[in-house]
Design an enzyme around this catalytic site. Structure first.
Site, PDB file in Angstrom:
ATOM      1  N   GLY A  13      35.158  47.258  57.221  1.00 22.12           N
ATOM      2  CA  GLY A  13      33.918  46.749  56.453  1.00 22.12           C
ATOM      3  C   GLY A  13      33.747  44.980  56.780  1.00 22.12           C
ATOM      4  CB  THR A 143      40.452  43.244  54.474  1.00 21.64           C
ATOM      5  OG1 THR A 143      40.217  43.650  53.125  1.00 21.64           O
ATOM      6  CG2 THR A 143      41.909  43.025  54.269  1.00 21.64           C
ATOM      7  CG  ASP A 145      39.280  44.989  49.851  1.00 23.16           C
ATOM      8  OD1 ASP A 145      38.350  44.505  48.967  1.00 23.16           O
ATOM      9  OD2 ASP A 145      38.835  46.023  50.307  1.00 23.16           O
ATOM     10  CG  MET A 189      32.990  44.524  46.387  1.00 25.51           C
ATOM     11  SD  MET A 189      32.746  44.224  48.359  1.00 25.51           S
ATOM     12  CE  MET A 189      30.973  45.152  48.419  1.00 25.51           C
ATOM     13  N   GLY A 190      36.957  45.386  45.004  1.00 29.39           N
ATOM     14  CA  GLY A 190      38.426  45.312  44.900  1.00 29.39           C
ATOM     15  C   GLY A 190      38.820  46.709  44.293  1.00 29.39           C
ATOM     16  NE  ARG A 191      38.070  51.701  47.987  1.00 35.53           N
ATOM     17  CZ  ARG A 191      37.821  51.886  49.309  1.00 35.53           C
ATOM     18  NH1 ARG A 191      38.659  52.385  49.877  1.00 35.53           N
ATOM     19  NH2 ARG A 191      36.695  51.620  49.895  1.00 35.53           N
ATOM     20  CG  LEU A 300      24.375  38.958  49.113  1.00 36.11           C
ATOM     21  CD1 LEU A 300      23.537  38.653  48.014  1.00 36.11           C
ATOM     22  CD2 LEU A 300      23.891  38.383  50.253  1.00 36.11           C
ATOM     23  CD  GLN A 301      31.877  40.919  45.983  1.00 30.95           C
ATOM     24  OE1 GLN A 301      32.949  40.677  45.344  1.00 30.95           O
ATOM     25  NE2 GLN A 301      31.106  42.098  45.691  1.00 30.95           N
ATOM     26  NE  ARG A 302      30.343  44.737  52.816  1.00 28.70           N
ATOM     27  CZ  ARG A 302      30.291  46.058  52.585  1.00 28.70           C
ATOM     28  NH1 ARG A 302      31.302  46.539  51.920  1.00 28.70           N
ATOM     29  NH2 ARG A 302      29.136  46.685  52.947  1.00 28.70           N
TER      30      ARG A 302
END
Lengths: 411, 411
Positions: A13, A143, A145, A189-191, A300-302
């Protein structure tokens, strides 16, 4: 005569810092004056399998060009989500790749990515060892994350954290203007790892105490506790802001949004969440019958290059440079890691680590960095996060929008 | 002895420029040296009815303080959504307000807001005329919707447009990294007026041609045409970006998301949309079975102070200053408007207009500024929009996040 040739690829990503690592690799290759060709794979290893690459050796020779590359978000070289098969089950794929390496006299292979990309580096270097190839395979982490093992943090995370904290602050300003009870749920985000959601705590300032509550995927989300937490905050203020990770799960380990009609899966079988904020919005409205809304920070956060963290971009560049040094020293099957020497003053150093110890692993927020009520982070986590969002990048604009570059014209 | 006293209020939804107008009013009041008190209503006219106000006369006397106010989004004074009743049906409300005005010897009343706020200015000035009060009631426009009549554009719109264009560019970068067919729907605010959605066209650069399609609420949205448009774009590229206004309607005038489970209404009875992007996502997936996602820009498009347009903030400040000059000239029942003298070089001037001709009206995108296929804007609209997003504001950061101020501590 120059003796080295390398491949550079980007995978997984997007982040805001991934092109800064690419810039670091290219400039270091130029500086050493040892690289005859610097090949960029288009769309990662998948593109390479389709013979899709080009030579970067005559590009990015001025500081202006490097600056434009560094400030451009997402992947200059394009990306792929492709899981390399095991060589036992599919030797042909490996033969195809290594025949390209042979043809081009490749000495070094740099792959910038997350967990799945490190799996690619591990597999290729393992195959090279068997084949007695002396190509150096180096992984460069990225990443948003922040879930890679072995490294203090990952490039891309700091900029995403800065975007999340700034957006959280702005959402708090937006929601505080009316004198009525309201609840705003912000889905981040953050699985499985809550690092980015935790970074919302950095929004707190002398003028705003949002977010009031933070729910991370590392601890179970219990609906009754959520209600109790909100009731508690309502005792002292009217506008409540809740930060929640897309990946929170209930006591049985079920994703809160797993029954959402939007639930989809990626090619690795991971659930793609997009309904957690809406789920909490519905829960909160049913109980409190006040104004409730949810905001999904979404892609947008990434990808918001205009709000990059200077610390993050500088480190990503440095890590790219260190990767070239590592290959030239003769190392392979390594990922570049960051070791934190101190929080204040913030100091780090670059090291390497066996990529096999990193691939397909996941690093989550330590439970003792979350408060006892499981509704906020504690000071240890705050101190860890704080240095990573410091500094602004003075990007250039053109016609009122950020001046980002791409290889659209090359495709 | 100073002879003037004024009230300033902010009302309606947040924008990034509304505090710049407040700054313009305060600094002009200071400059004239004629104001004994500069009262700020807390939470607009509704707060004033509850006797909720404070004196700003000793505040914002340094350039540093003014800069912080100008860069802070949303409303420094808080807001309300309150429709003032007609004086015939509720004379008590008017008597309450005018008794406060009398007590404080108010000479001027400045109200910064959109359509509904201009209705408040119109009603108060009408009542003042009947009561032979000589208080000057002046409206200062603001709305990201850009839908006020009489003025070339509204403060707050340019910054929202810059945010939309930048986000659109970043979403395009995010979605272009994989070599597979994808459709990304970006939902943008705008109930009946498509100005802000149209501004997404400003994202186009030498490196990115997103958005590919733009759907505005001024023309009917026809599902079959939507499919045809997407098929057409797929002929030449893989990653399609669609900008859509939250308020698009079908041929029967029904909102596309009117059956959405998230549909709610505000206190004025207007439908609050939040499902249009999801509705188009579902439509597109059912037809094309490729990767489809939707992004809702949500409240950040009106509150992202860190991405303000310099043209917008400078104009908002100037309009605030002009409002004070207008009151001092003895005018009342006026809204300040902007008249465009030329597009290139961009030049404007401030004028006034009868607020009764503006209140409760709505200005939409002219149909002849939309292309014939109803799926994009034309050059006239582009030329109109372009100057409004120019220039960046060099805001200050503190601890890695924007340094915004508020009156939290005063409440």
């Amino acid at each position: 005569m120059k003796k080295r040739n390398c491949f550079i690829g980007q995978s997984g990503g997007p982040t805001v810092a991934i092109n800064a690592s690419l810039a670091g690799i290219i400039t270091k290759c130029h500086e050493t004056n040892e690289y005859d060709h610097i090949y960029g794979m288009i769309n990662g290893i998948k593109g390479l399998l389709e013979d899709n690459y080009f030579d970067l050796v005559d590009m990015f020779k001025t500081q202006h060009d490097i600056d434009l590359l560094m400030q451009s978000p997402a992947m200059y070289l394009g990306s792929c989500r492709y899981k390399l098969p095991d060589y036992q089950s599919d030797p042909q794929t490996y033969m195809t790749l290594f025949s390209i390496f042979d043809k081009l006299n490749i000495t070094d292979f740099f792959y910038i990515g997350g967990n799945d990309s490190m799996d690619t580096v591990a597999k290729l270097s393992h195959y090279a060892k068997i084949m007695k190839s002396d190509i150096h395979f180096i992984g460069i982490p990225k990443t948003i994350d922040n879930d890679l093992k072995g490294t203090d943090h990952t490039p891309g995370f700091g900029s995403a954290a800065k975007y999340v904290a700034t957006s959280m602050l702005e959402i708090a300003y937006d929601s505080s203007i009316y004198k009525l009870n309201s609840i705003t749920i912000v889905e981040i985000m953050g699985r499985n790892a809550g690092w980015l959601t935790a970074a919302s705590a950095l929004a707190r300032s002398a003028h705003s105490d949002a977010p009031d509550l933070i729910y991370l995927p590392e601890v179970p989300f219990i609906r009754e506790n959520f209600y109790r937490d909100i009731e508690e905050v309502f005792k002292t203020k009217k506008n409540i802001i809740v930060a929640v990770s897309e990946g929170i799960k209930d006591e049985d380990g079920e994703y809160i949004d797993s029954k959402s009609k939007y639930a989809k899966r990626d090619v690795f079988g991971n659930i793609l969440h997009s309904g957690t904020g809406k789920a909490l919005e519905t829960m909160a409205y049913e109980r409190f019958k006040c104004k409730v809304r949810s905001v999904e920070l979404n892609v947008l956060q990434r990808s918001a290059g205009h709000l990059a963290s200077k610390v993050d971009l500088d480190e990503a560049y440095m890590i790219g440079q260190y990767a070239v040094e590592t290959a030239m020293k003769g190392d392979s099957a390594k990922m570049i890691i960051v070791k934190r020497i101190s929080d204040d003053p913030y100091q780090i150093e670059c090291l390497t680590m066996d990529v096999n110890a990193i691939a397909n692993q996941e690093r989550c927020v330590p439970i003792d960095w979350i408060n006892e009520k499981h509704n906020y982070i504690n000071d240890k986590l705050y101190d860890y996060l704080y240095p990573l969002i410091q500094g602004e990048v003075d990007i250039t604009y053109k016609n009122g929008i950020p001046n980002y570059i791409s290889i659209q014209h090359l495709k």
